[in-house]
Scaffold this motif. Structure first.
Motif, PDB file in Angstrom:
ATOM      1  N   TYR A   5       0.833  -1.206   0.000  1.00 14.39           N
ATOM      2  CA  TYR A   5       0.000   0.000   0.000  1.00 14.39           C
ATOM      3  C   TYR A   5       0.867   1.255   0.000  1.00 14.39           C
ATOM      4  O   TYR A   5       0.583   2.225  -0.706  1.00 14.39           O
ATOM      5  CB  TYR A   5      -0.932   0.014   1.211  1.00 14.39           C
ATOM      6  CG  TYR A   5      -2.170  -0.830   1.043  1.00 14.39           C
ATOM      7  CD1 TYR A   5      -3.087  -0.564   0.031  1.00 14.39           C
ATOM      8  CD2 TYR A   5      -2.419  -1.891   1.897  1.00 14.39           C
ATOM      9  CE1 TYR A   5      -4.225  -1.338  -0.127  1.00 14.39           C
ATOM     10  CE2 TYR A   5      -3.553  -2.677   1.746  1.00 14.39           C
ATOM     11  CZ  TYR A   5      -4.459  -2.397   0.734  1.00 14.39           C
ATOM     12  OH  TYR A   5      -5.574  -3.168   0.581  1.00 14.39           O
ATOM     13  N   ALA A   8       2.462   1.596  -3.461  1.00 10.04           N
ATOM     14  CA  ALA A   8       1.489   2.044  -4.460  1.00 10.04           C
ATOM     15  C   ALA A   8       1.124   3.508  -4.241  1.00 10.04           C
ATOM     16  O   ALA A   8       0.925   4.264  -5.201  1.00 10.04           O
ATOM     17  CB  ALA A   8       0.239   1.168  -4.405  1.00 10.04           C
ATOM     18  N   PHE A   9       1.056   3.909  -2.972  1.00  6.75           N
ATOM     19  CA  PHE A   9       0.761   5.306  -2.635  1.00  6.75           C
ATOM     20  C   PHE A   9       1.865   6.218  -3.175  1.00  6.75           C
ATOM     21  O   PHE A   9       1.589   7.230  -3.841  1.00  6.75           O
ATOM     22  CB  PHE A   9       0.644   5.435  -1.119  1.00  6.75           C
ATOM     23  CG  PHE A   9       0.541   6.843  -0.605  1.00  6.75           C
ATOM     24  CD1 PHE A   9      -0.630   7.567  -0.746  1.00  6.75           C
ATOM     25  CD2 PHE A   9       1.616   7.438   0.044  1.00  6.75           C
ATOM     26  CE1 PHE A   9      -0.733   8.864  -0.258  1.00  6.75           C
ATOM     27  CE2 PHE A   9       1.525   8.727   0.538  1.00  6.75           C
ATOM     28  CZ  PHE A   9       0.347   9.444   0.384  1.00  6.75           C
ATOM     29  N   ALA A  12       1.688   6.345  -6.953  1.00 10.87           N
ATOM     30  CA  ALA A  12       0.556   7.136  -7.444  1.00 10.87           C
ATOM     31  C   ALA A  12       0.851   8.627  -7.347  1.00 10.87           C
ATOM     32  O   ALA A  12       0.585   9.392  -8.288  1.00 10.87           O
ATOM     33  CB  ALA A  12      -0.707   6.792  -6.656  1.00 10.87           C
ATOM     34  N   TYR A  32      -5.026   8.844  -9.573  1.00  7.76           N
ATOM     35  CA  TYR A  32      -5.522   8.874  -8.195  1.00  7.76           C
ATOM     36  C   TYR A  32      -6.676   7.894  -8.011  1.00  7.76           C
ATOM     37  O   TYR A  32      -6.761   7.200  -6.993  1.00  7.76           O
ATOM     38  CB  TYR A  32      -5.983  10.289  -7.835  1.00  7.76           C
ATOM     39  CG  TYR A  32      -4.872  11.302  -7.784  1.00  7.76           C
ATOM     40  CD1 TYR A  32      -3.679  11.032  -7.122  1.00  7.76           C
ATOM     41  CD2 TYR A  32      -5.011  12.548  -8.400  1.00  7.76           C
ATOM     42  CE1 TYR A  32      -2.658  11.962  -7.075  1.00  7.76           C
ATOM     43  CE2 TYR A  32      -3.992  13.488  -8.353  1.00  7.76           C
ATOM     44  CZ  TYR A  32      -2.820  13.191  -7.690  1.00  7.76           C
ATOM     45  OH  TYR A  32      -1.810  14.112  -7.644  1.00  7.76           O
ATOM     46  N   ARG A  34      -7.275   5.126  -9.556  1.00  6.73           N
ATOM     47  CA  ARG A  34      -6.812   3.732  -9.522  1.00  6.73           C
ATOM     48  C   ARG A  34      -6.317   3.363  -8.129  1.00  6.73           C
ATOM     49  O   ARG A  34      -6.600   2.271  -7.625  1.00  6.73           O
ATOM     50  CB  ARG A  34      -5.701   3.518 -10.562  1.00  6.73           C
ATOM     51  CG  ARG A  34      -6.197   3.426 -11.987  1.00  6.73           C
ATOM     52  CD  ARG A  34      -5.116   2.894 -12.915  1.00  6.73           C
ATOM     53  NE  ARG A  34      -3.965   3.789 -12.995  1.00  6.73           N
ATOM     54  CZ  ARG A  34      -3.868   4.804 -13.855  1.00  6.73           C
ATOM     55  NH1 ARG A  34      -4.863   5.061 -14.695  1.00  6.73           N
ATOM     56  NH2 ARG A  34      -2.790   5.556 -13.885  1.00  6.73           N
ATOM     57  N   TRP A  35      -5.571   4.264  -7.502  1.00  6.38           N
ATOM     58  CA  TRP A  35      -5.074   3.953  -6.157  1.00  6.38           C
ATOM     59  C   TRP A  35      -6.229   3.881  -5.165  1.00  6.38           C
ATOM     60  O   TRP A  35      -6.289   2.959  -4.334  1.00  6.38           O
ATOM     61  CB  TRP A  35      -4.064   5.005  -5.703  1.00  6.38           C
ATOM     62  CG  TRP A  35      -3.441   4.636  -4.386  1.00  6.38           C
ATOM     63  CD1 TRP A  35      -2.391   3.784  -4.183  1.00  6.38           C
ATOM     64  CD2 TRP A  35      -3.860   5.072  -3.090  1.00  6.38           C
ATOM     65  NE1 TRP A  35      -2.126   3.675  -2.840  1.00  6.38           N
ATOM     66  CE2 TRP A  35      -3.010   4.450  -2.145  1.00  6.38           C
ATOM     67  CE3 TRP A  35      -4.858   5.925  -2.640  1.00  6.38           C
ATOM     68  CZ2 TRP A  35      -3.136   4.662  -0.777  1.00  6.38           C
ATOM     69  CZ3 TRP A  35      -4.990   6.142  -1.275  1.00  6.38           C
ATOM     70  CH2 TRP A  35      -4.136   5.516  -0.358  1.00  6.38           C
ATOM     71  N   SER A  38      -8.068   0.669  -5.127  1.00  3.29           N
ATOM     72  CA  SER A  38      -7.341  -0.495  -4.613  1.00  3.29           C
ATOM     73  C   SER A  38      -7.488  -0.663  -3.102  1.00  3.29           C
ATOM     74  O   SER A  38      -7.065  -1.686  -2.549  1.00  3.29           O
ATOM     75  CB  SER A  38      -5.848  -0.368  -4.955  1.00  3.29           C
ATOM     76  OG  SER A  38      -5.221   0.619  -4.139  1.00  3.29           O
ATOM     77  N   ARG A  51      -5.368   8.077   2.196  1.00  4.65           N
ATOM     78  CA  ARG A  51      -6.562   8.290   1.373  1.00  4.65           C
ATOM     79  C   ARG A  51      -6.933   9.776   1.350  1.00  4.65           C
ATOM     80  O   ARG A  51      -7.300  10.316   0.296  1.00  4.65           O
ATOM     81  CB  ARG A  51      -7.726   7.458   1.914  1.00  4.65           C
ATOM     82  CG  ARG A  51      -9.000   7.545   1.073  1.00  4.65           C
ATOM     83  CD  ARG A  51     -10.070   6.591   1.600  1.00  4.65           C
ATOM     84  NE  ARG A  51     -11.227   6.563   0.730  1.00  4.65           N
ATOM     85  CZ  ARG A  51     -12.291   7.354   0.859  1.00  4.65           C
ATOM     86  NH1 ARG A  51     -12.331   8.251   1.842  1.00  4.65           N
ATOM     87  NH2 ARG A  51     -13.301   7.274   0.017  1.00  4.65           N
ATOM     88  N   VAL A  54      -4.596  11.631  -1.096  1.00  6.96           N
ATOM     89  CA  VAL A  54      -4.905  11.370  -2.504  1.00  6.96           C
ATOM     90  C   VAL A  54      -6.214  12.048  -2.903  1.00  6.96           C
ATOM     91  O   VAL A  54      -6.333  12.610  -4.003  1.00  6.96           O
ATOM     92  CB  VAL A  54      -4.945   9.854  -2.773  1.00  6.96           C
ATOM     93  CG1 VAL A  54      -5.464   9.566  -4.179  1.00  6.96           C
ATOM     94  CG2 VAL A  54      -3.543   9.267  -2.606  1.00  6.96           C
TER      95      VAL A  54
END
Length: 226
Positions: A5, A8-9, A12, A32, A34-35, A38, A51, A54
């Protein structure tokens, strides 16, 4: 929280930042989204804070495209998550974004309240992110002061924004402050100085490697200035 996570963060944010630099807002929004898609249905803890960040970035990109309903939804969710995360820095960022949104929708009283609240919270820390946040709060307050006819206060606050963002080495922010100041000077028909200010903005956008932005401004003033 699992490392995937975090990875991926980070990816992104990096990928979307590159897209934003080139003003590819639609593609940034997709990155944004897409992340966000997930995530588990009920994120908690650090994931909730991520979160919020983003969502703030997504909301800003939506504002750039003037998609106000989508921006409001993203920023409302971001503020909710920021408060739930109990991270004061993220709460300040969310309040700043709320102020920018309100200003864009001409809700000037709420905008000023949000921005002053954010500024006060950014002053509670002296880390780089807080200093940068202060600069952006000053920038948006200056713009708001200009729109409400408080010109002396606007120009003083623009100078604060330029100084604080410069100290934070946020060259895109410095450029944005010069650009906003130029817009105010043009609105009050200060023909000579608005062009000078726009020239400063172009120099700093170049320094920030934001070619699309600097090229657009060059078209306004002519290449002879820079």
């Amino acid at each position: 929280m699992p490392d995937p996570y975090r990875d991926a963060f980070a990816k992104a944010l990096h990928d979307a930042s590159e897209l934003e630099r080139d003003q590819k807002w639609e593609a940034a929004i997709e990155a944004y989204a897409r992340w966000l898609a997930s995530l588990p249905s009920k994120p908690a803890g650090e994931l909730r804070a991520m979160r919020a960040i983003v969502l703030l970035r997504k909301g800003n990109a939506l504002m750039e495209l003037r998609r106000w309903d989508g921006a409001r939804t993203a920023l409302d969710e971001a503020l909710h998550d920021a408060k739930a995360s109990r991270d004061p820095a993220i709460v300040a960022q969310a309040l700043l974004a709320a102020g920018v949104f309100s200003a864009n929708r001409d809700d000037r009283e709420r905008a000023e309240a949000f921005l002053l609240d954010a500024l006060e919270r950014f002053h509670q820390s002296d880390d780089p992110a807080a200093r940068q946040g202060r600069g952006w709060a000053f920038l948006n307050l200056a713009t708001l002061y200009g729109k409400t006819g408080r010109l002396d206060l606007a120009f003083v606050t623009f100078t604060k924004a330029q100084d604080v963002l410069g100290a934070a080495e946020d060259w895109a922010g410095v450029a944005a402050a010069w650009e906003a100041q130029a817009q105010l000077r043009r609105a009050i028909q200060d023909e000579d100085r608005w062009r000078e200010d726009l020239g400063e903005a172009i120099l700093f956008y170049d320094r920030a490697k934001m070619k699309a932005k600097s090229d657009r401004l060059r078209a306004l003033v002519g290449k002879r200035l820079v």
